[in-house]
Design a protein around this motif. Sequence first.
Motif: not given
Length: 229
Positions: A157-167
């Motif tokens: 998987l390659l994951l990307a998010a704007d904010v740390w809590p969601a990730l």
Amino acid sequence: MRVPFQTAGTGERHSCAPRRHDSVWLHPDWAAHLASPLDAAAQAAVAGWCAAGRPLVTARRQPGDAAATLRLGLALPTCDGRRRIGLHLDTAAVARVAPPPPLAAALVAAPPAWREALAALAAAAAGLGVDCRVYGSLAWQFLSGAEYLRPASDVDLLLAADVWPALERLLGRLAETTVPRLDGEVLLPDGDAVAWRELAARPARVLVKGPDRVGFRSHAGVIAAFGGA
């Protein structure tokens, strides 16, 4: 959310900077743009692959590579011995670039026994605002239609998010999934990447991979890259 994966369209030849794991389709005369030699057997395999309309994948640059070149990789399917071929090309050889396929789309290429779990993960990622894509064997199988996956294969998987809590919430969900085994990376806002399993383990330092380098960064520094916890 901001999606860090970029796509270059079809059309005229152009200079581009694909990111690692991006899919890259080449012009028919790609061999004329080789920046490093390629043996005849490998060149024939790549020619057949490209003639079938299939992409290669962007790899990490090497020290000393010229700015207008890129590294690509081809992992041949099971029927061809799973041989790996590396190419070094001028960017003029590139016809089109696309980001890695979304998990939600690629799961149709997964074994039926995996699909329910993967669909649930794709839905969880979407609900948290995390962009969840795949590379490795599942991506190759989805993009080519050839066989790559085995019962013991990982799903990368390659994951990307704007904010740390969601990730962070999604990482907890991933760690609970046992079938299929999940692997892969988190793409940081600055373009570097770190293995999600390593990040979830919260060591003091994590190994970070950039487009042309590998180094260490503190766990706190990684979280700070997302704007903090």
